[in-house]
Design a protein around this motif. Structure first.
Motif, PDB file in Angstrom:
ATOM      1  N   TYR A  33       0.824  -1.208   0.000  1.00 54.11           N
ATOM      2  CA  TYR A  33       0.000   0.000   0.000  1.00 54.11           C
ATOM      3  C   TYR A  33       0.864   1.266   0.000  1.00 54.11           C
ATOM      4  N   ILE A  51      -2.665   3.359  -4.018  1.00 56.19           N
ATOM      5  CA  ILE A  51      -2.379   2.348  -5.037  1.00 56.19           C
ATOM      6  C   ILE A  51      -1.737   1.149  -4.364  1.00 56.19           C
ATOM      7  N   ARG A  52      -2.200  -0.041  -4.766  1.00 59.25           N
ATOM      8  CA  ARG A  52      -1.618  -1.261  -4.272  1.00 59.25           C
ATOM      9  C   ARG A  52      -0.556  -1.766  -5.231  1.00 59.25           C
ATOM     10  N   VAL A  56      -4.001  -1.660  -8.360  1.00 63.08           N
ATOM     11  CA  VAL A  56      -5.361  -1.228  -8.040  1.00 63.08           C
ATOM     12  C   VAL A  56      -5.300   0.128  -7.348  1.00 63.08           C
ATOM     13  N   THR A  57      -6.139   1.046  -7.809  1.00 64.81           N
ATOM     14  CA  THR A  57      -6.136   2.408  -7.275  1.00 64.81           C
ATOM     15  C   THR A  57      -7.504   2.787  -6.730  1.00 64.81           C
ATOM     16  N   ASN A  58      -7.508   3.754  -5.842  1.00 65.24           N
ATOM     17  CA  ASN A  58      -8.757   4.389  -5.439  1.00 65.24           C
ATOM     18  C   ASN A  58      -8.492   5.864  -5.175  1.00 65.24           C
TER      19      ASN A  58
END
Length: 115
Positions: A33, A51-52, A56-58
């Motif tokens: 993370y 972002i992982r 994967v983003t948020n």
């Protein structure tokens, strides 16, 4: 000891762009993370984007479509490309990483959006 070094803040006019970067060192685990938070005067710190390791983003709703988070896993560096900046984006921006589950914070970099 994990250390985070941020760079890229500054003064920009409304509608302008800035790119923040944060380089992590000292984590002996793979960093999953990585994120950016911000804190404006008189407000609580809030998540801007994360972002992982798999990509994967948020994003916070307020920055979707304007900001882009990315990372270079080989360099343990996370970036925040900020476009179409608004006065309400003015804040101190903090980098955050988890190694492997402990939170580490950067020193913060000031972003000021003003004409």
């Amino acid at each position: 000891q994990v250390q985070l070094v941020e760079s890229g803040g500054g003064l920009v006019q409304p509608g302008g762009s800035l790119t923040l970067s944060c380089a992590a060192s000292g984590c002996i685990f793979s960093i999953n993370y990585m994120g950016w938070y911000r804190q404006a005067p008189g407000k609580e710190r809030e998540l801007v984007a994360a972002i992982r390791s798999g990509g994967v983003t948020n994003y916070a709703d307020s920055v979707k479509g304007r900001f882009t988070i990315s990372r270079d896993n080989a360099k343990d560096t996370v970036y925040l490309q900020m476009n179409s900046l608004k006065s309400e984006d003015t804040a101190v921006y903090y980098c955050n990483v988890r190694c492997p589950w402990i939170n580490y914070w950067g020193q913060g970099t000031q972003v000021t959006v003003s004409s």
